[in-house]
Design a protein around this motif. Structure first.
Motif, mmCIF file in Angstrom:
data_model
loop_
_atom_site.group_PDB
_atom_site.id
_atom_site.type_symbol
_atom_site.label_atom_id
_atom_site.label_comp_id
_atom_site.label_asym_id
_atom_site.label_seq_id
_atom_site.Cartn_x
_atom_site.Cartn_y
_atom_site.Cartn_z
ATOM 1 N N ASP A 175 -4.978 2.139 -6.140
ATOM 2 C CA ASP A 175 -6.412 1.839 -6.027
ATOM 3 C C ASP A 175 -6.844 1.758 -4.562
ATOM 4 O O ASP A 175 -7.937 2.205 -4.199
ATOM 5 N N TYR A 176 -5.990 1.162 -3.742
ATOM 6 C CA TYR A 176 -6.346 0.954 -2.338
ATOM 7 C C TYR A 176 -6.284 2.249 -1.522
ATOM 8 O O TYR A 176 -6.791 2.315 -0.420
ATOM 9 N N ASP B 260 -7.051 5.445 0.224
ATOM 10 C CA ASP B 260 -8.223 6.228 0.609
ATOM 11 C C ASP B 260 -7.954 6.798 1.996
ATOM 12 O O ASP B 260 -8.244 6.174 3.009
ATOM 13 N N ARG C 281 -7.805 9.918 -2.565
ATOM 14 C CA ARG C 281 -8.282 8.562 -2.836
ATOM 15 C C ARG C 281 -8.297 8.387 -4.345
ATOM 16 O O ARG C 281 -8.300 9.349 -5.104
ATOM 17 N N HIS C 282 -8.307 7.129 -4.760
ATOM 18 C CA HIS C 282 -8.394 6.857 -6.181
ATOM 19 C C HIS C 282 -9.866 6.774 -6.552
ATOM 20 O O HIS C 282 -10.633 6.084 -5.880
ATOM 21 N N SER C 283 -10.265 7.467 -7.604
ATOM 22 C CA SER C 283 -11.676 7.468 -7.993
ATOM 23 C C SER C 283 -12.030 6.162 -8.698
ATOM 24 O O SER C 283 -11.163 5.405 -9.134
ATOM 25 N N SER C 284 -13.311 5.922 -8.805
ATOM 26 C CA SER C 284 -13.800 4.723 -9.490
ATOM 27 C C SER C 284 -13.265 4.665 -10.920
ATOM 28 O O SER C 284 -12.834 3.608 -11.400
ATOM 29 N N GLU D 151 -10.441 17.149 -6.855
ATOM 30 C CA GLU D 151 -9.777 16.249 -5.896
ATOM 31 C C GLU D 151 -8.874 17.056 -4.973
ATOM 32 O O GLU D 151 -8.845 16.842 -3.759
ATOM 33 N N LEU E 174 -11.846 13.162 6.100
ATOM 34 C CA LEU E 174 -10.490 13.509 5.646
ATOM 35 C C LEU E 174 -9.812 14.504 6.574
ATOM 36 O O LEU E 174 -8.604 14.431 6.815
ATOM 37 N N THR F 165 0.838 -1.201 0.000
ATOM 38 C CA THR F 165 0.000 0.000 0.000
ATOM 39 C C THR F 165 0.875 1.253 0.000
ATOM 40 O O THR F 165 2.087 1.170 0.231
ATOM 41 N N ALA G 188 -10.860 7.153 4.507
ATOM 42 C CA ALA G 188 -11.308 5.864 5.052
ATOM 43 C C ALA G 188 -10.369 5.403 6.169
ATOM 44 O O ALA G 188 -10.809 4.778 7.133
ATOM 45 N N ASP G 189 -9.082 5.722 6.040
ATOM 46 C CA ASP G 189 -8.118 5.343 7.080
ATOM 47 C C ASP G 189 -8.318 6.152 8.356
ATOM 48 O O ASP G 189 -7.692 5.859 9.380
#
Lengths: 204, 389
Positions: free
Chosen positions: B296-297, B299, B189-192, B334, B308, B134, B302-303
């Motif tokens: 990708d992972y 975020d 974060r990485h977007s969809s 972003e 944020l 990561t 989220a952590d």
């Protein structure tokens, strides 16, 4: 910034209101002239919010801590009482919702400093009264159709708004056409007539 | 020929052409995947000299396909360092003044432990036996390298794209060790959509019969076709429609008329094929899988419980964020959401959006406004840090 640079006598008045080492947010920081002045003379911890990207890029290139953003929409991202002073210098009349902006200033700062051109000044009144035209002065150099200034007010109007928002006027200064302070002993109507610009220190 | 290139990939992973710091069994790297990586190594480059107070160090974090050779001729490609326009003696980041460190990320393929490195347990390249890495793992490893230099606090951490993610992670998880942070053209974060493009790339690699379930080096092979396609797709996302059209239009490649076939009729096709081919020369396909996964992972909110601003609570780090108008991989929004989070955390933050049609890759190019912003920000931070003019 929406007013002639040469006419920024209000900057000295604003500077006098701010003690050394204060945390200051300058809303509508333009090219950073006030922030730089405050950093040099008061060693403040200063931040800026500016609408024009050009102004922001200039500020950052000069080492100032400024972000691009809109006073009307972006003040909500700042925490309560995050700053000692929030300054709105010659910017209020260009906001879409001055009442909301002022409310946010009072939330974000322990104190708010607002400076604005007084639309109650006798020259403005005279222009409307005699010529029947929207005033164009050296202080307010725009024509009605291309002005960024969409919400003018008089000193009296502003005092009323402060009351409505529950803000206490801790200090107020009016500057005449020569940039001289108008005597403190004078009544509001005198300020409103002869004051070309006003600077208010507010607390809530 | 393919076997030769496979051998070179292994060799560059284990014995890179740059200094290497090895961490033995006493110093394992704790991974987010829940395991320990040990032993492991970090390949790095440094420029300039560390001052007596150890206060003038700048850590540069590289992007997905970058490496530690930020300001020296790349030993693999023979090309200039990837940020030589910015970093060097007398340049904006002046190596006469600052001690600049750049390390190959964990999971990379230029000497830091990655999938092409030899797994000491088997004597063969890790391949997919390497745990997923990561952004936070990369930063944890970099912190161990910074410890090795005896540096308590880095003056500045900067980088673009995946490098910017590392900068944000540094500022969030080691804030007291970062005086100022300069994340460029990146996101929290990485977007969809970004994950989607990465998945296309990974599927292209894995669809190549030469991939062999990730064990291609054991067979003396490399999934070059798959990796080239992955690079071609990704490269489009680094540019902008306007820049592509300005550069190539519908121009034909070395021909007067369409050939009514599937050769590279158009210049843009030929350009992309060339990008794909030169990329596979210098990059390992499994590394590409691991590093895209790491992005990708990522975020950061989220952590930190989904908020944020909490990632930056109480931070004293000075921030400057930069985005580019035509970057559709990491659009200005972003950066703006990071700025709002930093504001909410009461952090000192500057934010510059630069107008350009050169897309995401603008951060690697000669962009005068980018350089002016970096110069102003680093200059004022250096004065605040007492690093002189």
């Amino acid at each position: 910034m929406s007013v002639n640079r040469a006419q920024r006598v209000d900057l000295d008045v604003v500077t006098d209101l701010i003690p050394p080492n204060a945390r200051v947010l300058d809303v509508g920081s333009g090219d950073g002239v006030l922030l730089e002045l405050l950093q040099e003379t008061k060693h403040i911890d200063g931040r800026g919010l500016e609408l024009s990207q050009r102004g922001v890029n200039e500020c950052v290139a000069r080492g100032l801590s400024v972000i691009q953003g809109d006073a009307d929409t972006d003040l909500k991202f700042y925490p309560d009482k995050g700053f000692d002073f929030v300054v709105l210098s010659q910017t209020m009349q260009a906001t879409r919702n001055p009442k909301v902006v002022l409310d946010e200033l009072l939330r974000i700062g322990n104190r708010a400093i607002v400076s604005f051109p007084n639309f109650g000044h006798w020259r403005v009144r005279l222009s409307l009264f005699v010529k029947g035209r929207m005033p164009v002065t050296k202080d307010l150099p725009y024509s009605w159709y291309d002005t960024p200034n969409i919400h003018f007010c008089t000193i009296r109007d502003f005092v009323n708004l402060c009351e409505e928002l529950g803000a206490t006027v801790e200090k107020a200064t009016a500057l005449d056409a020569n940039g001289q302070k108008i005597g403190l002993s004078m009544p509001w109507w005198f300020w409103n007539f002869f004051g070309q610009q006003a600077v208010f220190l507010l607390k809530r | 020929m393919a076997a030769q290139r496979a051998a070179r990939t292994k060799d560059e992973a284990d014995h890179p052409s740059s200094p290497v710091l090895q961490f033995g069994p006493d110093k394992p790297l704790k991974l987010d995947a829940g395991t320990l990586l040990s032993p492991f190594q970090i390949a790095y480059q440094t420029y300039g000299a560390l001052n007596a107070a150890r206060s003038n160090a700048i850590l540069v974090c590289h992007a997905l396909t970058g490496d530690q050779h930020v300001a020296n001729t790349n030993p693999v490609t023979g090309k200039p360092g990837w940020w030589e326009v910015l970093i060097g003696p007398g340049k904006i980041i002046d190596t006469n003044r600052f001690f600049v460190i750049c390390a190959n990320v964990i999971g990379g393929c230029l000497g830091s432990t990655g999938p092409a490195s030899t797994n000491p347990a088997t004597g063969k390249p890790y391949g997919l036996e390497l745990p997923v890495i990561t952004i936070r793992d990369m930063v944890r490893a970099q912190a161990m390298l910074v410890d090795h230099f005896g540096i308590d606090q880095l003056f500045c951490v900067l980088g673009g794209s995946m490098g910017g993610m590392q900068v944000l992670e540094w500022a969030a998880s080691h804030s007291e060790r970062v005086f100022c942070a300069l994340p460029i053209a990146t996101g929290a974060r990485h977007s969809s959509q970004n994950i989607a493009f990465h998945e296309v790339g990974r599927q292209a690699v894995m669809a190549d019969p030469d991939w062999h379930g990730g064990k291609y080096l054991d067979f003396g092979k490399r999934p070059e076709k798959g990796l080239a396609v992955a690079r071609m797709a990704a490269h489009i996302t680094y540019l902008s429609e306007a820049a592509l059209h300005r550069k190539f239009g519908r121009n034909l490649q070395d021909r007067e008329a369409l050939t009514f076939g599937f050769d590279a009729d158009f210049q843009i096709e030929s350009y992309l094929r060339h990008q794909g081919m030169t990329f596979v020369d210098r990059f390992d396909a499994n590394s590409y899988l691991y590093l895209t996964r790491a992005m990708d992972y990522f975020d950061l909110a989220a952590d930190h419980g989904g908020r944020l601003a909490d990632a930056f609570a109480g931070t004293k780090t000075r921030f400057c964020l930069v985005s580019f108008t035509s970057d559709w991989l990491f659009p200005t929004e972003e950066s703006r959401s990071i700025v709002h989070a930093l504001n909410a955390a009461g952090a000192s933050v500057s934010f510059v959006e630069i107008e350009t049609d050169r897309g995401h890759d603008a951060f690697l190019l000669d962009e005068p406004e980018l350089f002016a912003a970096i110069n102003g920000f680093i200059g004022s931070a250096a004065r605040a840090r007492g690093l002189g003019a």
